[in-house]
Design a protein around this motif. Structure first.
Motif, short mmCIF file in Angstrom:
data_model
loop_
_atom_site.label_atom_id
_atom_site.label_comp_id
_atom_site.label_asym_id
_atom_site.label_seq_id
_atom_site.Cartn_x
_atom_site.Cartn_y
_atom_site.Cartn_z
N CYS A 48 0.80 -1.23 0.00
CA CYS A 48 0.00 0.00 0.00
C CYS A 48 0.83 1.27 0.00
CB CYS A 48 -0.93 0.02 1.21
SG CYS A 48 -2.12 -1.32 1.18
N THR A 49 2.14 1.16 0.04
CA THR A 49 3.01 2.34 0.03
C THR A 49 4.09 2.14 -1.03
OG1 THR A 49 4.59 1.46 1.66
CG2 THR A 49 2.67 2.69 2.52
N PHE A 50 4.97 3.09 -1.11
CA PHE A 50 6.11 2.99 -2.02
C PHE A 50 7.39 2.69 -1.24
CE2 PHE A 50 2.93 5.72 -4.00
CZ PHE A 50 2.77 5.07 -5.21
N PHE A 51 7.26 1.97 -0.12
CA PHE A 51 8.39 1.72 0.77
C PHE A 51 8.74 0.25 0.87
CE2 PHE A 51 6.55 5.61 2.91
CZ PHE A 51 7.52 6.47 2.43
N THR A 52 10.02 0.02 1.18
CA THR A 52 10.50 -1.32 1.51
C THR A 52 10.17 -1.60 2.97
OG1 THR A 52 12.65 -0.53 2.26
CG2 THR A 52 12.45 -1.05 -0.10
N ARG A 58 11.69 2.01 9.67
CA ARG A 58 12.33 3.28 10.02
C ARG A 58 11.28 4.35 10.28
NH1 ARG A 58 13.48 7.34 6.95
NH2 ARG A 58 13.33 6.19 5.02
N LEU A 59 10.26 4.41 9.42
CA LEU A 59 9.18 5.39 9.60
C LEU A 59 8.35 5.08 10.84
CD1 LEU A 59 8.12 6.00 5.91
CD2 LEU A 59 9.01 7.71 7.51
N PHE A 60 8.12 3.82 11.13
CA PHE A 60 7.40 3.47 12.35
C PHE A 60 8.15 3.99 13.58
CE2 PHE A 60 7.22 0.81 16.11
CZ PHE A 60 5.91 1.03 16.49
N TYR A 61 9.46 3.79 13.64
CA TYR A 61 10.22 4.24 14.79
C TYR A 61 10.25 5.77 14.88
CZ TYR A 61 11.52 -0.51 15.85
OH TYR A 61 11.47 -1.85 16.19
N ARG A 62 10.22 6.44 13.76
CA ARG A 62 10.11 7.91 13.79
C ARG A 62 8.75 8.31 14.34
NH1 ARG A 62 11.53 11.38 8.98
NH2 ARG A 62 11.39 12.90 10.64
N TYR A 63 7.70 7.63 13.94
CA TYR A 63 6.35 7.88 14.45
C TYR A 63 6.31 7.62 15.95
CZ TYR A 63 1.21 7.35 14.80
OH TYR A 63 -0.11 7.45 15.15
N ASN A 119 -1.98 7.07 8.46
CA ASN A 119 -1.93 8.43 7.90
C ASN A 119 -0.49 8.88 7.71
OD1 ASN A 119 -4.53 9.52 10.21
ND2 ASN A 119 -4.79 8.51 8.24
N PHE A 120 0.33 8.60 8.70
CA PHE A 120 1.75 8.98 8.69
C PHE A 120 2.47 8.32 7.52
CE2 PHE A 120 6.10 8.65 10.47
CZ PHE A 120 6.32 9.96 10.87
N LEU A 121 2.24 7.02 7.35
CA LEU A 121 2.86 6.30 6.23
C LEU A 121 2.33 6.80 4.89
CD1 LEU A 121 2.98 2.66 7.65
CD2 LEU A 121 4.93 4.21 7.28
N ASP A 122 1.02 7.08 4.82
CA ASP A 122 0.43 7.63 3.59
C ASP A 122 1.12 8.94 3.21
OD1 ASP A 122 -1.40 5.57 3.54
OD2 ASP A 122 -3.12 6.80 4.10
N MET A 123 1.28 9.83 4.19
CA MET A 123 1.89 11.13 3.92
C MET A 123 3.31 10.97 3.39
SD MET A 123 2.56 14.33 6.54
CE MET A 123 3.76 13.44 7.54
N PHE A 124 4.10 10.18 4.06
CA PHE A 124 5.48 10.00 3.61
C PHE A 124 5.55 9.24 2.29
CE2 PHE A 124 6.75 11.41 7.79
CZ PHE A 124 7.91 12.14 7.50
#
Length: 197
Positions: A48-52, A58-63, A119-124
């Motif tokens: 559902c994202t453009f991420f590995t 990494r984004l989860f830990y930032r969140y 939402n956070f993952l969608d934005m990034f």
């Protein structure tokens, strides 16, 4: 998980939106391990994202670092957590952006700027280099459509100019700008117009 992105835009892989729901159901049924995400959850986020997977983690830990007392380290049960806008808006990517509040509003489910992990993952994801130009344009339009009417009207342009100039235009500069933008009768700043009404 990623239902907001899957319903708003075409998924990255064909059939990914259905895969997200199926993966979630399987993830809930199997949740034996004490990990941040199940294998299926990570796979669904990847669809559902453009991420590995590594980028998602990494984004989860930032969140989680934004509100460690609020965001659990175990997301296998998909907790209903929202990080407040004040913390989202303080991130280095947003803190100096005059549109930070509007960006958070557009990507949050309720339009209040408070963000779930999805939402956070969608934005990034939308802001990533891998996101297609038409997806970026779609969200850029939503950000500039301040009144959410599906059009960029004179009021939306006024809001944009006010944000870009941080409200520091003089009455003369405002009058000159609105003439160029073609808003007859709107030769006062929104602040001065409100005072005169």
């Amino acid at each position: 998980m990623c239902s907001s992105l899957a319903t708003r835009v075409a998924p990255r892989r064909p059939g990914a939106s259905g895969a997200c729901s199926r993966a979630l159901a399987a993830a809930f049924a199997m949740g034996n391990k004490q990990t941040v995400f199940t294998h299926e959850q990570l796979e669904a986020y990847q669809d559902c994202t453009f991420f590995t997977r590594k980028e998602i983690m990494r984004l989860f830990y930032r969140y989680q670092d934004l509100a460690p007392q609020l965001v659990p380290l175990d997301y296998t049960s998909c907790p209903d957590v929202k990080v407040p806008y004040e913390l989202i808006g303080s991130m280095p990517e947003l803190k100096d952006n005059p549109f930070r509040q509007r960006i958070a509003q557009v990507f949050s489910d309720d339009g209040d700027g408070h963000m779930t992990l999805d939402n956070f993952l969608d934005m990034f994801s939308v802001m990533s280099e891998m996101a297609p130009r038409d997806l970026k344009a779609y969200y850029a339009f939503k950000i500039y459509d301040f009144n959410d009417d599906g059009y960029i009207c004179a009021w939306d342009l006024e809001q944009t100019v006010t944000k870009l100039t941080r409200g520091e235009l003089s009455a003369e500069e405002w009058a000159e700008g609105t003439t160029v933008l073609g808003s007859p009768g709107r030769n006062q700043s929104p602040h001065r117009r409100a005072e005169s009404e």
